[in-house]
Write an enzyme that holds these catalytic residues in place. Structure first.
Site, PDB file in Angstrom:
ATOM      1  N   ARG A  29       0.828  -1.214   0.000  1.00 27.52           N
ATOM      2  CA  ARG A  29       0.000   0.000   0.000  1.00 27.52           C
ATOM      3  C   ARG A  29       0.863   1.266   0.000  1.00 27.52           C
ATOM      4  O   ARG A  29       0.532   2.265   0.635  1.00 27.52           O
ATOM      5  CB  ARG A  29      -0.961   0.018   1.189  1.00 27.52           C
ATOM      6  CG  ARG A  29      -2.043  -1.053   1.097  1.00 27.52           C
ATOM      7  CD  ARG A  29      -3.050  -0.910   2.219  1.00 27.52           C
ATOM      8  NE  ARG A  29      -4.002  -2.017   2.197  1.00 27.52           N
ATOM      9  CZ  ARG A  29      -4.754  -2.375   3.235  1.00 27.52           C
ATOM     10  NH1 ARG A  29      -4.668  -1.709   4.364  1.00 27.52           N
ATOM     11  NH2 ARG A  29      -5.592  -3.379   3.138  1.00 27.52           N
ATOM     12  N   ARG A  33      -3.715   6.549   0.742  1.00 26.78           N
ATOM     13  CA  ARG A  33      -4.334   7.656   1.461  1.00 26.78           C
ATOM     14  C   ARG A  33      -3.384   8.474   2.325  1.00 26.78           C
ATOM     15  O   ARG A  33      -3.725   9.565   2.756  1.00 26.78           O
ATOM     16  CB  ARG A  33      -5.481   7.126   2.333  1.00 26.78           C
ATOM     17  CG  ARG A  33      -6.674   6.649   1.518  1.00 26.78           C
ATOM     18  CD  ARG A  33      -7.742   6.057   2.411  1.00 26.78           C
ATOM     19  NE  ARG A  33      -7.299   4.795   3.007  1.00 26.78           N
ATOM     20  CZ  ARG A  33      -8.001   4.129   3.917  1.00 26.78           C
ATOM     21  NH1 ARG A  33      -9.154   4.605   4.358  1.00 26.78           N
ATOM     22  NH2 ARG A  33      -7.549   2.980   4.391  1.00 26.78           N
ATOM     23  N   ARG A  42      -7.791  11.278  -5.910  1.00 29.30           N
ATOM     24  CA  ARG A  42      -9.034  10.552  -5.682  1.00 29.30           C
ATOM     25  C   ARG A  42     -10.256  11.449  -5.837  1.00 29.30           C
ATOM     26  O   ARG A  42     -11.351  10.979  -6.183  1.00 29.30           O
ATOM     27  CB  ARG A  42      -9.047   9.920  -4.291  1.00 29.30           C
ATOM     28  CG  ARG A  42      -8.422   8.535  -4.208  1.00 29.30           C
ATOM     29  CD  ARG A  42      -9.110   7.503  -5.089  1.00 29.30           C
ATOM     30  NE  ARG A  42     -10.552   7.442  -4.870  1.00 29.30           N
ATOM     31  CZ  ARG A  42     -11.147   6.810  -3.889  1.00 29.30           C
ATOM     32  NH1 ARG A  42     -10.418   6.151  -2.992  1.00 29.30           N
ATOM     33  NH2 ARG A  42     -12.458   6.810  -3.783  1.00 29.30           N
ATOM     34  N   ASP A  79      -7.261  -3.415  -6.748  1.00 21.36           N
ATOM     35  CA  ASP A  79      -7.802  -3.955  -5.502  1.00 21.36           C
ATOM     36  C   ASP A  79      -8.072  -5.435  -5.719  1.00 21.36           C
ATOM     37  O   ASP A  79      -8.402  -5.862  -6.835  1.00 21.36           O
ATOM     38  CB  ASP A  79      -9.101  -3.240  -5.115  1.00 21.36           C
ATOM     39  CG  ASP A  79      -9.526  -3.585  -3.702  1.00 21.36           C
ATOM     40  OD1 ASP A  79     -10.247  -4.600  -3.521  1.00 21.36           O
ATOM     41  OD2 ASP A  79      -9.140  -2.871  -2.771  1.00 21.36           O
ATOM     42  N   TYR A 155     -14.544 -12.657   1.516  1.00 25.88           N
ATOM     43  CA  TYR A 155     -15.260 -11.430   1.168  1.00 25.88           C
ATOM     44  C   TYR A 155     -16.589 -11.743   0.467  1.00 25.88           C
ATOM     45  O   TYR A 155     -17.614 -11.104   0.724  1.00 25.88           O
ATOM     46  CB  TYR A 155     -14.405 -10.554   0.264  1.00 25.88           C
ATOM     47  CG  TYR A 155     -13.400  -9.692   1.001  1.00 25.88           C
ATOM     48  CD1 TYR A 155     -13.815  -8.584   1.730  1.00 25.88           C
ATOM     49  CD2 TYR A 155     -12.044  -9.978   0.954  1.00 25.88           C
ATOM     50  CE1 TYR A 155     -12.900  -7.785   2.401  1.00 25.88           C
ATOM     51  CE2 TYR A 155     -11.122  -9.187   1.619  1.00 25.88           C
ATOM     52  CZ  TYR A 155     -11.557  -8.094   2.345  1.00 25.88           C
ATOM     53  OH  TYR A 155     -10.642  -7.306   3.011  1.00 25.88           O
TER      54      TYR A 155
END
Length: 352
Positions: A29, A33, A42, A79, A155
């Site tokens: 990552r 962010r 974004r 992702d 998931y």
């Protein structure tokens, strides 16, 4: 020896047994962010899945950390849930909640998974890989990735993250044959995704099994080790020579069997794995990657620098890639990432 004049990228070289003057370094990552430039990017496309399907944006996101930090690899910005989406399942990302999926519950839904459509539906990911490869320096590796079957199944059955996979585990116990069918279909989709990424320009691949640690020993073997080994066999036949890294987060003692039985070239360690144990048990078999605590990276200070040194001292005598035990946290100051990358770059190892 180093790779000067060989045309082999340092990360690829380290993973294939050619140790480098300093351990190669990248961060899970590393694009995201914690970078203000990513936050601005974004805002151009707030819908995360649409962002992931827009190569101009994903290429820029993947390049942003390379402009700041001395890293040996870029990783395609995507992702793991693009595969369930490509299979025809409903996937959306909710601000403050994370991914939300339509829970998969029935045999008919498993048979309806559009495995044959995956490669076509992932063309935006492959376009991102091609554009990123063209933009990278010759010595920077490009990492493609996918989620592993167990983690994707969690998931898809749970319908969200943040659980311990109770529904998925119950499904696997109650209907093992049907669950095995789901794993087969997910494995085929994963192979299609990863082969496509290599064909587009990725030269290293990583499998993320983020929920591996939720399984007991025997289910871990059946639903993590065995499907991973099958994927590795398929990839080594389809794209030979591409180093493969696996990350069975939370596997504990299962790391040993995972390393021994999957056929991977490297294993990525979560922060709970003692580096000295990894050096003694795992490194004789394969390269290891890791495993700085991402909370420590966010915290900084003398403890951070000391732990970086301890990890390098324990692992740098063998095949070793410096990384985190999980992804960079959003609250991480970018200057901490810069300091760690520079510290690892400055670590001189004996190449005897």
């Amino acid at each position: 020896m180093d790779t000067q004049g060989t045309g082999i990228k340092p990360l690829v070289a380290e993973l294939t047994g050619i140790r480098q003057p300093h351990p190669p370094v990248w961060f899970m990552r590393q694009a995201g962010r914690y970078l203000p430039e990513y936050q601005r990017l974004r805002r151009e496309q707030p819908d995360f899945l649409r962002f992931c399907a827009t190569p101009a944006l994903t290429i820029e996101a993947a390049l942003q950390p390379l402009r700041r930090f001395p890293l040996d690899a870029a990783i395609v910005f995507s992702d793991i849930l693009v595969i369930p989406h490509a299979l025809g399942r409903s996937v959306r990302f909710v601000e403050g909640e994370g991914p939300v999926l339509e829970p998969l519950t029935r045999a008919a839904e498993i048979e309806a998974l559009a495995v044959d459509a995956v490669a076509d539906r992932l063309q935006p990911v492959f376009a991102s890989v091609r554009g990123l490869r063209a933009a990278l320096a010759d010595d920077v590796s490009l990492i493609g990735f996918a989620g592993s079957p167990w983690t994707l199944a969690v998931y898809m059955i749970e319908g969200r993250g943040g659980t311990q996979g109770e529904r998925a585990r119950a499904f696997s116990y109650a209907q093992p044959a049907l669950f095995a069918r789901l794993m087969e279909r997910l494995s085929a989709a994963i192979v299609a995704s990863l082969v496509g990424q290599v064909q587009a320009g990725a030269d290293v691949l990583q499998l993320f099994d983020s929920w591996a640690g939720t399984l007991a020993a025997e289910p871990f073997r059946r639903w993590v080790i065995e499907p991973t080994a099958a994927i590795v066999r398929a990839l080594k036949a389809a794209v030979p020579g591409v180093p493969l890294i696996g990350f069975p987060r939370g596997a504990g003692l299962g790391y040993q069997a995972y390393a021994a039985e999957t056929g991977l070239d490297a294993v990525s360690l979560d922060a709970s794995v003692p580096p000295a144990w990894a050096a003694a048990v795992l490194q004789p078999r394969m390269a290891v990657q890791g495993n700085l605590d991402n909370v420590l990276l966010a915290t900084g200070g003398a403890a951070l620098a000391a732990q970086v040194d301890r990890i390098c001292a324990a692992l740098a005598d063998g095949r070793f890639v410096f990384n985190l035990g999980h992804g960079v946290l959003p609250e991480t100051p970018p200057e901490h990432v810069a300091a760690v990358a520079a510290q690892v770059r400055g670590w001189q190892r004996s190449l005897r």
